[in-house]
Design a protein around this motif. Structure first.
Motif, short mmCIF file in Angstrom:
data_model
loop_
_atom_site.label_atom_id
_atom_site.label_comp_id
_atom_site.label_asym_id
_atom_site.label_seq_id
_atom_site.Cartn_x
_atom_site.Cartn_y
_atom_site.Cartn_z
N LEU A 198 0.80 -1.22 0.00
CA LEU A 198 0.00 0.00 0.00
C LEU A 198 0.84 1.28 0.00
CD1 LEU A 198 -2.89 -0.98 2.46
CD2 LEU A 198 -2.90 -1.00 -0.04
N ALA A 199 2.15 1.14 -0.14
CA ALA A 199 3.01 2.32 -0.10
C ALA A 199 2.86 3.20 -1.33
CB ALA A 199 4.47 1.91 0.09
N ASN A 200 2.11 2.74 -2.32
CA ASN A 200 1.86 3.59 -3.50
C ASN A 200 0.64 4.48 -3.33
OD1 ASN A 200 4.03 2.70 -5.00
ND2 ASN A 200 2.89 0.92 -5.76
N ASN A 201 -0.04 4.36 -2.20
CA ASN A 201 -1.23 5.18 -1.97
C ASN A 201 -0.93 6.19 -0.87
OD1 ASN A 201 -2.22 2.45 -3.06
ND2 ASN A 201 -4.01 3.75 -3.28
N LEU A 202 -1.21 7.45 -1.15
CA LEU A 202 -0.93 8.50 -0.18
C LEU A 202 -2.22 8.97 0.50
CD1 LEU A 202 1.58 10.63 -2.27
CD2 LEU A 202 2.10 9.03 -0.42
N CYS A 203 -2.10 9.22 1.80
CA CYS A 203 -3.20 9.77 2.59
C CYS A 203 -2.64 10.98 3.30
CB CYS A 203 -3.67 8.73 3.60
SG CYS A 203 -4.71 9.40 4.92
N ARG A 204 -3.42 12.05 3.38
CA ARG A 204 -2.90 13.26 4.03
C ARG A 204 -3.51 13.47 5.41
NH1 ARG A 204 1.53 16.44 4.43
NH2 ARG A 204 1.20 18.63 3.93
N CYS A 205 -4.60 12.77 5.73
CA CYS A 205 -5.25 13.19 6.97
C CYS A 205 -5.61 12.12 8.00
CB CYS A 205 -6.47 14.06 6.69
SG CYS A 205 -7.82 13.27 5.86
N THR A 206 -5.55 10.87 7.75
CA THR A 206 -6.09 9.97 8.75
C THR A 206 -5.07 9.28 9.61
OG1 THR A 206 -8.01 9.46 7.45
CG2 THR A 206 -7.49 7.93 9.15
N GLY A 207 -4.36 8.41 9.06
CA GLY A 207 -3.51 7.58 9.89
C GLY A 207 -3.32 6.28 9.16
N TYR A 208 -2.14 6.11 8.63
CA TYR A 208 -1.85 4.87 7.92
C TYR A 208 -1.95 3.68 8.85
CZ TYR A 208 0.24 7.68 4.12
OH TYR A 208 0.47 8.54 3.09
N ASP A 209 -1.61 3.90 10.10
CA ASP A 209 -1.65 2.80 11.07
C ASP A 209 -3.03 2.15 11.08
OD1 ASP A 209 -0.02 1.57 13.32
OD2 ASP A 209 -1.92 2.03 14.32
N LYS A 210 -4.06 2.98 11.04
CA LYS A 210 -5.43 2.45 11.08
C LYS A 210 -5.78 1.69 9.80
CE LYS A 210 -7.03 5.88 14.37
NZ LYS A 210 -7.83 5.05 15.29
N ILE A 211 -5.17 2.10 8.70
CA ILE A 211 -5.41 1.38 7.44
C ILE A 211 -4.77 -0.02 7.52
CG2 ILE A 211 -4.86 1.36 4.97
CD1 ILE A 211 -5.17 4.46 5.06
N VAL A 212 -3.58 -0.09 8.09
CA VAL A 212 -2.94 -1.41 8.26
C VAL A 212 -3.82 -2.32 9.11
CG1 VAL A 212 -0.93 -2.63 9.16
CG2 VAL A 212 -0.63 -0.42 8.04
N ARG A 213 -4.32 -1.77 10.23
CA ARG A 213 -5.20 -2.58 11.10
C ARG A 213 -6.44 -3.02 10.33
NH1 ARG A 213 -1.21 -3.49 13.41
NH2 ARG A 213 -0.05 -1.58 13.63
N ALA A 214 -6.98 -2.13 9.53
CA ALA A 214 -8.20 -2.46 8.78
C ALA A 214 -7.95 -3.61 7.81
CB ALA A 214 -8.70 -1.22 8.02
#
Lengths: 159, 711
Positions: free
Chosen positions: A132-148
């Motif tokens: 998922l390192a090709n997808n950028l997020c500016r506001c939430t928290g990548y950590d939560k995406i990993v958990r999801a």
């Protein structure tokens, strides 16, 4: 100015014809011609991943694919992930893990996560971060995406 | 009478619950429609021609070829108020806007516009002290500030300009219908937006209809329409057609807002036992062409006995400044906290011990909180077992270190009004002219309304994002949650009191002996004497009941306060052969008031930490000194952290009666203040030498090691 080309594709399981100029990107076609605005434009040069869709089983950034290149292709966009009003386990996991805020990166992350889990149903945390390192997020928290994604993988294994 | 004061902890079911955001499903399915997604029939696409030079005077613009192109509806050439072509002061200033039937035709037309420029001198250098311009702000006596110090520690520190880089760019779609303007902007200021297009539209506010159901990030940069917004309105008015004008990524990064840079020297005088005796700072930076704000130095430790500060702006040809998440605080924190850890290292004292010792000089409202939070953060990151004096002596090229920072913020709720409607069937609607930048505004309004009325949350329908709803302030200063939760609570309490007054006689009790709980209106202490919420609402007869609540409340009840603090600790590893910094662990302890939704509040902290990792390690607007061009206006070279770059995060929100009794406080901004300082300090702790300027790129790390590394 050049003439428009007739392109036949399958989008989210439905046969879809469209007319597009040879210079129009698949992103522009999806959003402005077909009316599927769930695919987002973030950078228009392939760096942010907001426009990620699945094309013939592979994830692509729709801004770097021409509409005419989609002739004969099967395309999955964010609108095709839930079925019959039931959220996909990945979508459900994103909600429960608070893996989204403004939501502009979310469709791309969900499509990329789906492609990952289709290929590797039981990824490690490291594999998720790498994929998922090709997808950028500016506001939430990548950590939560990993958990999801870890949660979604576990749920999908149970089914 | 039910009171609007927040309920006691044992009478809260919805407030504080970890509820998933209500706007999640539309966002996760692609159904959510942002400004960019609006495509009214017959819409024109507008594109802007921007000045490619850092500083120039426009001599002539020939748009005749563009205007003659098939499909081009209009070319709007920028003029100043005297009708002259403008002098442009940065790469990205607007010269002209083209509207055409397709994006491609609009872009072709842009390239057909001939512009003649007269070049002017360009200044982009904001690092050199000698270039300062404008009056300096000065406090204290520089000559005596270090008197009494046994040791003086001195360092140079700096942060470059960065941009907001909202994933959804700035812009809007608008349309005139029947003499009124309908507008779908990406904004963090729904209720106030009409004011910024009123002149261009030549309409009073009430004829300008703003609709923002979803927006893709603002971080302080989306309060007004901006020049692109007014151009979009002018073209829609002139052509009579809907117009979409969204900035492309390069335009977004060049012209939609920068965070000011800040550089400077900081001296700290101290006793050998670590007690600070004096603080001296001389800082400068640029706001582009704007006024440079005085830096609040020293950050947090305002009661140091002797303080001298000097602050001065440099006018440059860099992009214009907009408020950037916790304006001015990240810079002041970086300069102050870096200097504090350098002072501790100079006398060989443990950084945590040094900071705790000097909290005596801390802001009076927060120093006790910081003391507690420093201990908690230390425990979370394993400080006792991991901390070491500056310079990791472990053999090999990988060095690890821990760094600390702390911060403060206000966060009191802003002005807000809420119309709450109770229907005779018992369903409830709440309307607020606020917006959701990602905080979860809808969810929090629903939680407060459901709590107040004692009913399930799925009976509440929330509508936000339109300026036809009761006005609510812009989302800036972390003021949204305190504002909307107060106005909702106030409105729901007023409406509940009408219902209670209606049913009290039938229950044979006074209205003030009733409570709303578990879907019932019932006598306090005698729950069997009551009736269901639905039956109670039948007392309304045929008509729904609407009450308006507000922040501040009419009766003066304070449901929101200010003054939060927080502590962050970062653990990094640094490869001293390559200079690459890797985030290992990052801990945030944040105090907050009464938490409405813990899951969403945590998300705010996570997001702030990621943004912090990004500006600490990667982000910088790079300008060419000769031409004034921004060299990295794309997402390949204007780098953001990815999912692989952030390491492990731990977030602790301080909770309990002590915090809850403060009322609701916003925390969108405070956790974004400390990351640069904490990460910079961790790198210094790892490699034994200060890397003075952010971002901590490999070249800067290697340069610092070459110039004085202890390793």
């Amino acid at each position: 100015m050049s003439g428009k080309t007739h392109v036949q594709t399958t989008i989210n399981g439905e046969h879809t014809d469209f007319l597009c100029e040879p210079r129009q990107s698949l992103l522009e076609v999806l959003r402005d011609v077909v009316g599927l605005t769930g695919t987002k434009e973030g950078c228009n040069d392939g760096n942010c991943g907001a426009c990620t869709v699945i094309l013939d089983g592979r994830i692509v950034t729709a801004c770097l694919v021409l509409g005419v290149e989609a002739e004969g292709a099967e395309i999955t966009t964010i609108e095709g992930i839930a079925s019959g009003g039931i959220l996909h386990p990945i979508q459900q996991a994103f909600l429960e893990n608070a893996a989204l805020q403004c939501g502009v990166c979310t469709p791309g992350f969900i499509l990329a996560s789906k492609a990952l889990l289709d290929e590797n149903p039981n990824p490690t945390e490291h594999e998720i971060r790498f994929w998922l390192a090709n997808n950028l997020c500016r506001c939430t928290g990548y950590d939560k995406i990993v958990r999801a994604v870890l949660d979604a993988a576990a749920t999908m294994q149970e089914v | 009478m039910a009171k609007s004061a927040w309920p006691e902890a044992n009478r809260r079911k919805q407030i504080g619950a970890r509820i998933a955001r209500h706007d999640g499903p539309p966002k996760a399915t692609g159904a959510a429609r942002y400004a960019y997604d609006m495509n009214p029939k017959g819409m024109l696409f507008a594109k802007m021609l921007q000045c490619p030079h850092g500083h120039a005077k426009v001599i002539s613009v020939d748009a005749s070829a563009a205007e003659a192109m098939p499909g081009v509806a209009m070319v709007l050439v920028e003029k100043d108020k005297d009708g002259e072509f403008p002098a442009t002061t940065f790469d990205g200033a607007i010269i002209a806007t083209v509207a055409a039937t397709t994006e491609e035709i609009a872009e072709e037309a842009l390239s057909a516009i001939e512009v003649e420029y007269e070049m002017r001198e360009v200044i982009t250098n904001d690092r050199e002290h000698g270039l300062v311009s404008g009056r300096a702000a000065e406090t204290g006596d520089a000559a005596t500030v270090m008197d009494g110090a046994e040791v003086v520690s001195e360092g140079y520190y700096g942060l470059p300009t960065i941009t907001h880089c909202c994933l959804e760019s700035h812009g809007q779609v608008c349309e005139f219908r029947d003499g009124e303007l309908y507008i779908w902007p990406s904004t963090q200021n729904v209720s106030g937006y009409a004011g910024s297009v009123r002149t261009a539209a030549d309409l009073p506010n009430e004829k300008i209809h703003v609709d923002v159901q979803y927006m893709g990030g603002g971080f302080g940069s989306k309060f007004t329409a901006g020049p692109w917004g007014t151009a979009c309105v002018e073209i829609a008015k002139a052509t009579g057609k809907p117009v979409k004008l969204m900035l492309d990524r390069a335009q977004e990064l060049k012209s939609a807002g920068h965070r000011p840079s800040n550089f400077g020297t900081v001296k700290i005088g101290l006793k050998k036992d670590g007690t600070i005796t004096g603080f001296h700072s001389d800082v400068w930076g640029t706001n582009g062409q704007g006024r440079f704000a005085q830096r609040a130095m020293p950050y947090c430790l305002k009661e140091i006995p002797n303080i001298y500060t000097r602050s001065q702006g440099i006018v440059t040809n860099r992009g214009s400044v907009q408020a950037w998440r916790a304006p001015n605080h990240p810079q002041a924190a970086y300069l102050t906290m870096s200097a504090l850890e350098d002072a501790a290292a100079k006398i060989g004292m443990d950084a945590l011990e040094f900071l705790k010792k000097n909290l005596v000089f801390g802001d009076v409202d927060r120093k006790d909180y910081w003391a507690e939070e420093l201990d908690i953060a230390a425990e979370m990151i394993g400080y006792a077992s991991k901390a070491h004096p500056r310079g990791d002596k472990t053999p090999g090229n990988i060095k690890r270190g821990i760094g600390i920072s702390f911060h403060l913020w206000g966060g009191k709720g802003g002005a807000s009004a809420c119309d709450l409607t109770i229907n005779p069937t018992g369903t409830v609607g709440a309307k607020i002219g606020s917006q959701d930048l990602g905080v979860g505004t809808r969810t929090c309004i629903a939680q407060v309304a459901a709590e107040t009325l004692g009913i399930p949350i799925d009976m509440i329908t929330v509508e936000i994002g339109r300026n036809s709803y009761p006005a609510s302030g812009a989302s800036g200063g972390s003021t949204t949650i305190g504002g909307i939760s107060t106005s909702t609570r106030d409105a729901a309490t007023k409406a509940l009191n009408v219902i209670m007054a209606n049913v009290a006689p039938g229950l044979n009790v006074a209205p003030d002996k009733l409570e709303a709980w578990d879907g019932r209106i019932q006598e306090i202490g005698n729950p069997s004497n009551g009736l269901s919420w639905q039956d109670a609402c039948k007392s309304l007869g045929q008509m729904a009941l609407t009450k308006q609540g507000s922040n501040p409340t009419e009766d003066g009840t304070e449901l929101t306060t200010a003054d939060v603090g927080g502590v962050q600790m970062a653990e990094v590893s640094v490869d001293i052969e390559t200079g690459i910094v890797t985030m290992e662990n990052f801990v945030a302890v944040q105090d907050i008031g009464l938490i409405i939704n813990e899951k969403l509040a945590e998300s705010q902290v996570h997001g702030a930490m990621i943004m912090g990792v990004t500006w600490a390690l990667y982000e910088e607007c790079v300008y060419d000194a000769t031409t004034g061009k921004m060299l990295n206006p794309d997402m390949e070279f204007y780098q953001l952290a990815t999912l692989g770059d952030i390491g492990n995060f731990q977030v602790k929100l301080m909770d309990g009666e002590k915090y809850q009794s403060r009322g609701v406080i916003g925390i969108g901004e405070p956790p974004a203040i400390s990351p640069g300082a904490a990460i910079g300090n961790a790198v210094a702790n790892a490699i034994g030498v200060r890397v003075p300027e952010l971002p901590l790129t490999p070249d800067r790390v290697l340069q610092a090691l070459n110039e004085g590394g202890m390793v």
